[in-house]
Design a protein around this motif. Sequence first.
Motif, PDB file in Angstrom:
ATOM      1  N   ALA A   1      15.483  26.438 -10.989  1.00 48.65           N
ATOM      2  CA  ALA A   1      14.896  25.796 -12.323  1.00 48.65           C
ATOM      3  C   ALA A   1      15.061  26.410 -13.033  1.00 48.65           C
ATOM      4  CB  ALA A   1      13.776  25.144 -12.300  1.00 48.65           C
ATOM      5  N   PRO A   2      15.667  25.395 -14.455  1.00 47.66           N
ATOM      6  CA  PRO A   2      15.199  27.080 -15.552  1.00 47.66           C
ATOM      7  C   PRO A   2      14.131  26.980 -16.007  1.00 47.66           C
ATOM      8  CG  PRO A   2      16.323  24.348 -16.277  1.00 47.66           C
ATOM      9  CD  PRO A   2      16.294  24.121 -14.813  1.00 47.66           C
ATOM     10  N   PHE A   3      14.088  28.319 -16.481  1.00 51.70           N
ATOM     11  CA  PHE A   3      12.692  28.621 -16.522  1.00 51.70           C
ATOM     12  C   PHE A   3      11.563  27.582 -17.888  1.00 51.70           C
ATOM     13  CE2 PHE A   3      10.413  31.743 -20.007  1.00 51.70           C
ATOM     14  CZ  PHE A   3       9.391  32.223 -18.937  1.00 51.70           C
ATOM     15  N   ALA A   4      12.012  27.308 -18.075  1.00 48.35           N
ATOM     16  CA  ALA A   4      11.075  25.861 -18.941  1.00 48.35           C
ATOM     17  C   ALA A   4      10.158  25.315 -17.798  1.00 48.35           C
ATOM     18  CB  ALA A   4      11.289  24.805 -19.916  1.00 48.35           C
ATOM     19  N   GLN A   5      11.098  24.838 -16.827  1.00 46.10           N
ATOM     20  CA  GLN A   5      10.857  24.102 -15.584  1.00 46.10           C
ATOM     21  C   GLN A   5      10.221  24.915 -14.832  1.00 46.10           C
ATOM     22  OE1 GLN A   5      11.400  20.305 -14.679  1.00 46.10           O
ATOM     23  NE2 GLN A   5       9.499  21.323 -13.745  1.00 46.10           N
ATOM     24  N   LEU A   6      10.710  26.349 -14.694  1.00 42.33           N
ATOM     25  CA  LEU A   6       9.637  26.919 -13.344  1.00 42.33           C
ATOM     26  C   LEU A   6       7.615  27.589 -14.436  1.00 42.33           C
ATOM     27  CD1 LEU A   6      12.191  29.403 -12.401  1.00 42.33           C
ATOM     28  CD2 LEU A   6      11.075  27.454 -11.372  1.00 42.33           C
ATOM     29  N   GLN A   7       8.271  27.257 -15.383  1.00 38.69           N
ATOM     30  CA  GLN A   7       6.605  27.577 -16.084  1.00 38.69           C
ATOM     31  C   GLN A   7       5.594  26.464 -15.882  1.00 38.69           C
ATOM     32  OE1 GLN A   7       8.332  28.668 -19.990  1.00 38.69           O
ATOM     33  NE2 GLN A   7       6.885  30.124 -20.077  1.00 38.69           N
ATOM     34  N   ALA A   8       6.619  25.122 -16.013  1.00 41.39           N
ATOM     35  CA  ALA A   8       5.806  23.875 -16.261  1.00 41.39           C
ATOM     36  C   ALA A   8       5.534  23.731 -14.983  1.00 41.39           C
ATOM     37  CB  ALA A   8       6.304  23.047 -16.294  1.00 41.39           C
ATOM     38  N   ASP A   9       6.178  24.011 -13.845  1.00 46.57           N
ATOM     39  CA  ASP A   9       5.926  24.376 -12.555  1.00 46.57           C
ATOM     40  C   ASP A   9       4.780  25.657 -12.452  1.00 46.57           C
ATOM     41  OD1 ASP A   9       8.065  22.557 -11.525  1.00 46.57           O
ATOM     42  OD2 ASP A   9       9.150  24.229 -10.962  1.00 46.57           O
ATOM     43  N   PHE A  10       5.061  26.142 -12.026  1.00 47.69           N
ATOM     44  CA  PHE A  10       3.432  27.529 -11.985  1.00 47.69           C
ATOM     45  C   PHE A  10       2.212  26.845 -12.598  1.00 47.69           C
ATOM     46  CE2 PHE A  10       6.469  30.127 -11.188  1.00 47.69           C
ATOM     47  CZ  PHE A  10       5.931  30.907  -9.937  1.00 47.69           C
ATOM     48  N   GLU A  11       2.067  26.190 -13.680  1.00 49.04           N
ATOM     49  CA  GLU A  11       0.616  25.772 -14.300  1.00 49.04           C
ATOM     50  C   GLU A  11       0.830  24.573 -13.498  1.00 49.04           C
ATOM     51  OE1 GLU A  11      -0.661  26.990 -17.166  1.00 49.04           O
ATOM     52  OE2 GLU A  11       1.109  28.242 -17.676  1.00 49.04           O
TER      53      GLU A  11
END
Length: 139
Positions: free
Chosen positions: A25-35
Amino acid sequence: MLPPSCSIQYRPDLQVLVARWPADAPFAQLQADFEALLLASVAHRAHRWLLDVRRREDLAPELAEWTTHDFFPRAAAALGAPPLRIATLASPARMAVYEQSEFQRRTLAYGQEATRPYRLQLFGDEGGAMQWLRPGSES
């Protein structure tokens, strides 16, 4: 916030929060996943995480930097005691990249230093990861 691209499940029988990514997934999506993972962790008071990244092939340097330097310390602070334990389940191909890439080795070593407010380990098999995560295995 983006909806998670991973499945997040709390296992009360194991006291582990499990996140599994089906693909890159794109970086922004992975950040959202971690949040989203952190929100679920706070809701369940889950200090033990299994992150299954076996199907993710991309090892984006910005994600490695962000998780070890920003997100994991922030998550550990939000959860408080006991220390956050993170078992990352990786494919053999991903493990090879961790061994071959100087940046990935350095970032992983940083994340695994005993001075971090979290504990991080890599695993090639889920059994070993779950054994390390089980209560009473804090060594």
